[in-house]
Write a protein that holds these residues in place. Structure first.
Motif, PDB file in Angstrom:
ATOM      1  N   GLY A 128     -31.258 -12.731  -2.653  1.00  0.00           N
ATOM      2  CA  GLY A 128     -29.806 -12.711  -2.562  1.00  0.00           C
ATOM      3  C   GLY A 128     -29.171 -14.036  -2.933  1.00  0.00           C
ATOM      4  O   GLY A 128     -28.050 -14.075  -3.451  1.00  0.00           O
ATOM      5  N   TRP A 129     -29.895 -15.129  -2.718  1.00  0.00           N
ATOM      6  CA  TRP A 129     -29.368 -16.454  -3.036  1.00  0.00           C
ATOM      7  C   TRP A 129     -29.757 -16.936  -4.436  1.00  0.00           C
ATOM      8  O   TRP A 129     -29.292 -17.988  -4.871  1.00  0.00           O
ATOM      9  N   GLU A 149     -28.198 -14.450  -8.988  1.00  0.00           N
ATOM     10  CA  GLU A 149     -26.965 -14.506  -9.765  1.00  0.00           C
ATOM     11  C   GLU A 149     -27.278 -14.682 -11.251  1.00  0.00           C
ATOM     12  O   GLU A 149     -27.963 -15.615 -11.654  1.00  0.00           O
ATOM     13  N   HIS A 181     -33.937  -6.804  -6.015  1.00  0.00           N
ATOM     14  CA  HIS A 181     -33.257  -6.907  -4.723  1.00  0.00           C
ATOM     15  C   HIS A 181     -32.874  -5.524  -4.205  1.00  0.00           C
ATOM     16  O   HIS A 181     -33.089  -5.196  -3.025  1.00  0.00           O
ATOM     17  N   GLY A 209     -25.795  -2.655   1.481  1.00  0.00           N
ATOM     18  CA  GLY A 209     -26.102  -3.001   0.100  1.00  0.00           C
ATOM     19  C   GLY A 209     -25.942  -1.807  -0.819  1.00  0.00           C
ATOM     20  O   GLY A 209     -25.403  -1.918  -1.934  1.00  0.00           O
ATOM     21  N   GLU A 253     -18.734  -6.279   0.561  1.00  0.00           N
ATOM     22  CA  GLU A 253     -19.527  -7.446   0.153  1.00  0.00           C
ATOM     23  C   GLU A 253     -19.566  -8.497   1.255  1.00  0.00           C
ATOM     24  O   GLU A 253     -20.608  -9.116   1.508  1.00  0.00           O
ATOM     25  N   HIS A 281     -21.941  -7.266   4.037  1.00  0.00           N
ATOM     26  CA  HIS A 281     -23.339  -7.313   3.606  1.00  0.00           C
ATOM     27  C   HIS A 281     -23.860  -8.746   3.567  1.00  0.00           C
ATOM     28  O   HIS A 281     -24.989  -9.023   3.999  1.00  0.00           O
ATOM     29  N   SER A 282     -23.041  -9.665   3.054  1.00  0.00           N
ATOM     30  CA  SER A 282     -23.501 -11.052   2.952  1.00  0.00           C
ATOM     31  C   SER A 282     -23.662 -11.694   4.330  1.00  0.00           C
ATOM     32  O   SER A 282     -24.594 -12.483   4.549  1.00  0.00           O
ATOM     33  N   LYS A 283     -22.790 -11.362   5.270  1.00  0.00           N
ATOM     34  CA  LYS A 283     -22.892 -11.956   6.607  1.00  0.00           C
ATOM     35  C   LYS A 283     -24.090 -11.414   7.376  1.00  0.00           C
ATOM     36  O   LYS A 283     -24.625 -12.086   8.266  1.00  0.00           O
ATOM     37  N   ALA A 308     -26.941 -11.191   6.244  1.00  0.00           N
ATOM     38  CA  ALA A 308     -28.067 -12.072   5.913  1.00  0.00           C
ATOM     39  C   ALA A 308     -28.170 -13.200   6.935  1.00  0.00           C
ATOM     40  O   ALA A 308     -29.274 -13.582   7.353  1.00  0.00           O
ATOM     41  N   TRP A 309     -27.029 -13.741   7.339  1.00  0.00           N
ATOM     42  CA  TRP A 309     -27.053 -14.798   8.351  1.00  0.00           C
ATOM     43  C   TRP A 309     -27.481 -14.251   9.711  1.00  0.00           C
ATOM     44  O   TRP A 309     -28.169 -14.950  10.478  1.00  0.00           O
TER      45      TRP A 309
END
Length: 397
Positions: free
Chosen positions: A29-30, A33, A42, A98, A139, A142-144, A146-147
């Protein structure tokens, strides 16, 4: 010091497979890009985690985990249970959000192909989120997550290590594969393998394959084949020895493909080029490229849009002879609601009542409105597409 009962081999395998998947997902995910291959990987790992989590939850219900050591404080036991169930929720929420994120993409609609082999559909009925605001919300969530996953991983590992070196030694060892130390006891005989994995496989098949039966699979089922000529044609094409091919570049690499279903009405006499013509009708859903991802992409709305435009046509006119067995004609290619006219050069060898033709033309994507939503500046897919045609035909009586 007491010993802890050991998890079953299936639980251990699922635990580490999902754990490695989550770590891999965070890393990808990081770093994905601008890299479509990593982006597809992914998505593939995410769906794999979702299916494995279904199997793991069913397995856990049918095979309760060994009890925590009695020496653990009640608060520690409660915290351990909360972290475990939070992980189960996360293992469902991350891939689902996702999947929702991909399904609500409105400006970069790239199909999902699991490990380059299996097409995975979008979530139906989420079109109301396919806009800038809705997609951004999904988005963000989904990204949060990960944390959240990182925080839970830290708590989980810290708790396991802490209890490994405390009075209840053996808590960590009972989940490590291949370690049957003195501080662990054998786990009870497991059961429910077929139920857990059968249910997970059934969910996967239900999502991946059942929709194809309702959409006709490749989009050509229950449709009359196009490989026949009308009465206006004076040549009969041998489709087994003929083909329409296309090629170009994607991300600096060459791709190629072929149309599997097409018909050609050919009126041609080398001594009467003024009356020569050819009309080729192509079933757009029959396009097959060198990668399944390309094939699925071609059928999407921003490319051939096969659901709304089942066929494309190519018309040849204004034939001229340019040399021995060499000819040129105007090729008018109509796809969706756009059309272009480009030169088509070909060589023709007529031997009695049999003719063999090889020709080519180059068209550009932009005038035909192909891939203009996700790649309008041709950063990924090359602007030029080469069309190669080979035809073996026999003269009609």
């Amino acid at each position: 010091m007491t010993s802890s009962a050991r998890y079953s081999a299936v639980a251990i395998a699922l635990h580490w497979a999902i754990a490695l998947g989550i770590i891999g997902m965070i890393a990808l995910g990081w770093n994905m890009e601008g890299n479509e291959s990593l982006y597809q990987l992914h998505k593939s790992i995410g769906i794999t985690i979702l299916i494995l989590t279904i199997a793991r939850i069913i397995w856990r219900v049918m095979n309760p985990p060994p009890p925590l050591p009695e020496e653990m404080k009640p608060l520690e036991k409660t915290a351990s249970h909360l972290v475990h169930w939070a992980f189960y929720g996360l293992m469902l929420a991350m891939p689902l959000t996702g999947w929702l994120l991909v399904s609500t993409s409105y400006d970069f609609d790239i199909p999902t192909v699991l490990y380059g082999l299996v097409s995975w559909p979008d979530i139906p009925g989420v079109g109301f989120l396919a806009n800038e605001t809705g997609h951004a919300i999904v988005e963000f969530v989904h990204s949060k997550l990960a944390w959240v996953a990182i925080a839970l991983l830290v708590l989980h590992v810290a708790g396991a290590v802490k209890h490994e070196f405390s009075a209840e030694e053996g808590v960590l060892k009972r989940m490590l594969p291949g370690l049957f130390g003195k501080t662990t006891r054998p786990s009870p005989p497991p059961h429910g393998f077929l139920v857990a994995f059968g249910a997970a496989i059934a969910v996967f098949a239900l999502i991946a394959f059942v929709p194809k039966f309702f959409s006709g699979g490749s989009g050509t089922a229950n449709e009359t084949p196009l490989s026949s000529e009308s009465g206006a044609s004076n040549w009969t094409v041998d489709h087994g020895q003929s083909g329409i091919y296309f090629s170009g570049t994607h991300d600096g690499n060459e791709y190629e493909g072929e149309f599997g279903d097409w018909s050609a009405d050919i009126q041609f006499d080398p001594d009467n080029l003024e009356d020569a013509s050819a009309v080729v009708t192509v079933r757009t859903a029959s396009a097959n490229a060198s990668k399944k991802l390309y094939t699925d992409s071609l059928r999407s709305a921003e490319w051939f849009n096969v659901s709304d435009f089942a066929t494309a046509t190519a018309t040849l006119s204004n034939f001229e002879k340019t040399g021995d067995d060499a000819y040129e004609a105007d090729l008018t290619l109509a796809i969706k609601e756009s059309s272009v006219t480009v030169p088509f050069t070909f060589e023709l060898d007529i031997d009695g009542d049999e003719a063999r033709m090889k020709g080519e033309a180059t068209v550009q994507r932009t005038p035909l409105n192909l891939g203009q939503q996700s790649d309008p500046t041709a950063d990924w897919v090359g602007e030029d597409v080469l069309i190669d045609v080979e035809v073996l035909a026999s003269r009609k009586s």
